[in-house]
Every structure is written in C-alpha cells, then in structure tokens.
Design an enzyme around this catalytic site. Structure first.
Site, short mmCIF file in Angstrom:
data_model
loop_
_atom_site.label_atom_id
_atom_site.label_comp_id
_atom_site.label_asym_id
_atom_site.label_seq_id
_atom_site.Cartn_x
_atom_site.Cartn_y
_atom_site.Cartn_z
N HIS A 83 -7.37 -3.03 10.19
CA HIS A 83 -7.18 -2.88 8.82
C HIS A 83 -5.93 -3.83 8.42
CE1 HIS A 83 -4.38 0.83 9.06
NE2 HIS A 83 -3.89 -0.29 9.20
N GLU A 106 -9.87 -0.35 5.12
CA GLU A 106 -10.23 0.18 6.31
C GLU A 106 -11.52 -0.54 6.84
OE1 GLU A 106 -8.05 1.52 7.83
OE2 GLU A 106 -7.56 3.58 7.39
N ASN A 113 -7.34 -0.84 14.13
CA ASN A 113 -8.77 -0.87 13.82
C ASN A 113 -8.93 -2.04 13.06
OD1 ASN A 113 -7.46 -0.22 11.44
ND2 ASN A 113 -8.76 1.63 11.07
N ASP A 121 0.70 -1.49 -0.17
CA ASP A 121 0.02 -0.22 0.13
C ASP A 121 0.88 1.36 0.05
OD1 ASP A 121 0.99 -0.15 2.62
OD2 ASP A 121 -0.97 -0.50 3.54
#
Length: 244
Positions: A138, A143, A136, A67
C-alpha cells in the site's frame, strides 16, 4: 521511474531531504505531502536540522499530510498527526495555515476528503508527494484492490495493515478504516517520491517495482509514473534484479 540505492538508511534519508531542499529553493511556496511511519523519520530530522541552521527556508511552503487512521487526531499517540507534529512541525516555526492534515474525527469524512481535494487543486496540485510503502504494497492507506484513479477517499484497512499498524501504538488499538490521499494524486504530483528502508521491505519492493502492475499491489503504479523517484537503502533494495 528512477531507482536510487544507498549504502545506509542515513544516506537515503539525506538524499530525500536534499530533494526537498532543492525543490524549496526552486519554488519556496511548494506544496509538499509528507507521510508518517518509520522510513521518513531520518528525512524529517535532516530537514529540521537544515531549517534550524538556515540552510533552507520552510516558511513559505505548504505541507499536506498523506493519511490518517479514522477516529484519531494529534492527541492520539500513534496517529499520523501526532507523528508529524512530534517529528517535524513542533521543531519548526511553521504557520498553522501552512499545514493541512486530515481531520479523521470529522462527522462527515467524505466531506473531509473533498476538502482536501479542493485544497490541493486550489494550489495547482502537489509539487512533491512523498510516500512510504506498506508490507502489502500500500501507498498511504491505498490498500490492495484500490483503483488507481481515486483522489482522497476513505479506505477499509487490509488485515496486514491492521496487524503491522499496532507497532505505532503503546497498546493494542482497534484499527478499521483510514482516510488517505489517492493514487491519482501520486500520478499527478510533479515529483512523486517513494522512500523505503529495511530488509522486511525487500520482497514487496521487488514485487512492486519489477512485478506486474496491478491494483493488488498499489505501489506497482509507480512503474507507470515516469517522473517517480525511488529512494532505497541497501536492505530494502536487496531483492531487486541486477540493473535496478
């Protein structure tokens, strides 16, 4: 999914490097996706040492970046490109055409996603996809709320990702979007690997690996990926229920 826990971060990192080394011996021209962040640094260090000592040959391997923060490139300290070059590529003699990373400054980011998808498809898919996990849940920059069936795509960053992401930069940096491989890539990878370390990751590791499978916790998809390999240090795995 198989979960392995190690006493220390270094032991976990060496185990991750050993998995890569084994893959390269079986298929020297493997296509391998690497992440950036804190967790993979030890693995990359072990791989560099193995390559420079002649224990493994990386010359035929194709490397793909997981990414990137939109608007950043290798010259931006804190970018994924900067991390991979500083910790891995710059220490090895790898041909530039064997490195495929997102151009997050491209005028057409959708076309950049398609380009990455096409490259991976042309190589017969990813032989190995290594990911870390965000606070979180991800994976990459997939996300919470991201559909499980996406390939490379643009992502609007979750507020927690923006907050935690500041640690990679020397000053406060505006982060709004990312460009990332998708969870479909992870499901199709021949060997999907998650690495995680540190006590801060323990709650989300428990939720992702032993909670409900939901797009609200992207990493929970790993529960449905039979060949997935989970490598944790003792701290990251400390909240998993007995037997994991």
């Amino acid at each position: 999914m198989k979960i392995y826990k190690y006493d220390t971060y270094d032991k976990m990192s060496k185990a991750a490097a050993d998995i890569v080394a084994k893959q390269l011996k079986e298929k020297p021209d493997s296509v391998i996706c690497f992440p950036s962040g804190d967790s993979p640094t030890g693995m990359l260090t072990h791989l560099v040492d193995c390559a420079n000592s002649g224990k493994i040959d990386l010359s035929q391997c194709f490397f793909v970046g997981l990414d990137e923060w939109v608007g950043m490139d290798q010259n931006d300290f804190g970018s994924c490109k900067h991390y991979l070059h500083a910790n891995f590529f710059s220490k090895l003699n790898i041909a530039p055409d064997h490195i495929t990373l997102f151009d997050a400054k491209a005028d057409d980011l959708e076309a950049e996603c398609e380009k990455m998808n096409a490259f991976i498809k042309s190589k017969g898919g990813l032989d190995m996809m290594i990911v870390g996990i965000g606070m979180n849940g991800h994976l990459g920059l997939n996300e919470p709320g991201t559909p499980f069936d996406l390939y490379a795509h643009l992502s609007e960053l979750d507020p927690l990702t923006v907050e935690v992401g500041q640690k990679y930069f020397q000053q406060e940096t505006e982060l709004t979007h990312g460009i990332t491989l998708g969870l479909k890539h992870l499901q199709e990878a021949k060997i999907p690997v998650l690495i995680a370390s540190g006590i801060k990751k323990a709650p989300i590791i428990h939720e992702a690996l032993q909670g409900l499978v939901s797009t609200e916790v992207p990493a929970s998809i790993l529960q449905n990926i039979k060949p997935a390999i989970i490598l944790l240090d003792e701290d990251a795995g400390s909240e998993l229920e007995h037997g994991a």
